[in-house]
Design a protein around this motif. Sequence first.
Motif, mmCIF file in Angstrom:
data_model
loop_
_atom_site.group_PDB
_atom_site.id
_atom_site.type_symbol
_atom_site.label_atom_id
_atom_site.label_comp_id
_atom_site.label_asym_id
_atom_site.label_seq_id
_atom_site.Cartn_x
_atom_site.Cartn_y
_atom_site.Cartn_z
ATOM 1 N N VAL A 281 -21.376 -16.623 -29.995
ATOM 2 C CA VAL A 281 -22.090 -17.417 -29.421
ATOM 3 C C VAL A 281 -21.110 -18.331 -28.313
ATOM 4 C CG1 VAL A 281 -23.266 -19.694 -29.480
ATOM 5 C CG2 VAL A 281 -23.579 -17.754 -31.333
ATOM 6 N N VAL A 282 -21.741 -18.122 -27.030
ATOM 7 C CA VAL A 282 -21.085 -18.891 -25.989
ATOM 8 C C VAL A 282 -21.665 -20.134 -25.692
ATOM 9 C CG1 VAL A 282 -20.165 -18.695 -23.636
ATOM 10 C CG2 VAL A 282 -20.354 -16.551 -24.817
ATOM 11 N N ALA A 304 -25.100 -18.103 -24.209
ATOM 12 C CA ALA A 304 -25.338 -16.633 -24.356
ATOM 13 C C ALA A 304 -25.141 -16.491 -25.816
ATOM 14 C CB ALA A 304 -24.669 -15.623 -23.559
ATOM 15 N N VAL A 305 -25.699 -15.264 -26.593
ATOM 16 C CA VAL A 305 -25.424 -14.754 -27.864
ATOM 17 C C VAL A 305 -25.073 -13.335 -27.505
ATOM 18 C CG1 VAL A 305 -26.580 -14.480 -29.865
ATOM 19 C CG2 VAL A 305 -27.117 -16.378 -28.769
ATOM 20 N N LYS A 306 -23.973 -12.851 -28.245
ATOM 21 C CA LYS A 306 -23.672 -11.464 -28.214
ATOM 22 C C LYS A 306 -23.394 -10.943 -29.580
ATOM 23 C CE LYS A 306 -20.485 -12.415 -24.416
ATOM 24 N NZ LYS A 306 -19.066 -12.389 -23.788
ATOM 25 N N SER A 319 -15.835 -20.794 -25.578
ATOM 26 C CA SER A 319 -16.089 -21.670 -24.133
ATOM 27 C C SER A 319 -16.716 -20.740 -23.056
ATOM 28 C CB SER A 319 -14.906 -22.267 -23.847
ATOM 29 O OG SER A 319 -14.253 -21.194 -23.268
ATOM 30 N N PRO A 320 -17.023 -21.071 -22.088
ATOM 31 C CA PRO A 320 -17.383 -20.390 -20.933
ATOM 32 C C PRO A 320 -16.367 -19.554 -20.288
ATOM 33 C CG PRO A 320 -18.400 -22.602 -20.517
ATOM 34 C CD PRO A 320 -17.233 -22.658 -21.634
ATOM 35 N N SER A 324 -11.706 -18.848 -27.721
ATOM 36 C CA SER A 324 -12.207 -19.187 -28.986
ATOM 37 C C SER A 324 -12.122 -20.594 -29.397
ATOM 38 C CB SER A 324 -11.592 -18.364 -30.057
ATOM 39 O OG SER A 324 -11.900 -16.853 -29.815
ATOM 40 N N VAL A 325 -13.219 -21.184 -29.480
ATOM 41 C CA VAL A 325 -13.053 -22.960 -29.875
ATOM 42 C C VAL A 325 -13.360 -23.122 -31.135
ATOM 43 C CG1 VAL A 325 -14.525 -24.989 -29.371
ATOM 44 C CG2 VAL A 325 -14.192 -23.146 -27.466
#
Length: 361
Positions: A281-282, A304-306, A319-320, A324-325
């Motif tokens: 998930v971005v 966005a969702v990947k 993050s954009p 990896s947060v």
Amino acid sequence: MVQRKHREALKNAKRIVVKAGSKVLVEQTGRPDHQQLKALVDELSAIRNDGGELAFVSSGAVGAGLDALNFARRPKDIPDLQMAAAVGQISLISAYHELFKANGVNVGQVLLTHDALKHRTRHLNARNTLINLIKNRVIPIINENDTISTKEIKFGDNDVLAALVSILIDADALVLLSTTDGLRNGDERVSYIEEVDDDVLALVADKADNLSTGGMASKLKSAQIAAHNGIPVVIADGRKPGVLAHIFQGQDEGTLLFPKAGNMSKRKSWIAFFNRAEGCVVIDDGAVDALRKGKSLLPVGIKAVKGNFKTGAMVDIQSPSGESVARGLVELPSHEIDDLKGRKTAGKSGEVVHHDNMVIL
């Protein structure tokens, strides 16, 4: 001196995980090195007979199987690797059984897969089994179950497995035995590191070989996993006589990574290290700031969702820029999150990932 203090602290370690790599245990042909096995077993037995609690993570099954099957090189094909592991594990565990028995020590074999440890119930069952063995003075000899592991469920190598086992059983220390005396900076051994960062990893020059899959980079990254859970780690030369005794006498042996203050809860550790991400998930910069302040992830901050995943799946939260947060367990499946992204509601709960089910990286 901080390092001296941390070395001295190892004297108080009672529950210990020791991992030995393939090159520590077998000859170049892959045949078990019985003289080396005996020396290591004698050291482990001495710690156990002196009141220590031990779990032993042992590589070497595939290597031993290669020799028995007359394979000249480590195969790349998964079925051949699984066959070698099945054959070699018998040879290896039989040798351990006899050597430990000579020291009056009982052992048990435990084969694990990542899939077993990421499932919460089986995770707890594995923990209970290992702790029960240890409390009954039995040394569990642990290996990845290579005979059924595939790319999707493998730990990657036994360094990672050892780190996860140390977390699983609340170990006081983890020792990763290799054929070097720790991390090297040119001709000098690095005695102590506070964090595995890019500068530390830049010192590594691993080379592939036929017998093992891990290396110093793997050991450092695995050490960081354990250290993030409050467990000190020593990377040392497993072929050096008396190496374990030296470590737990507080001597300057190998490379020590000592944890910083503040440990994760068991649930957070399970989320962070025992699960593999099924998607991504971005999120926007505002959501990044909110998560780092202890907030839950809401759909309004999602860009966005990947991937395709179900409710309860582990996802990476990025993050954009792709950093990896966090990692967390989602409250909704991927298609619903994709439909709700950018909105101010996520149905009844209002959250995509609750902060209790999230670990900030």
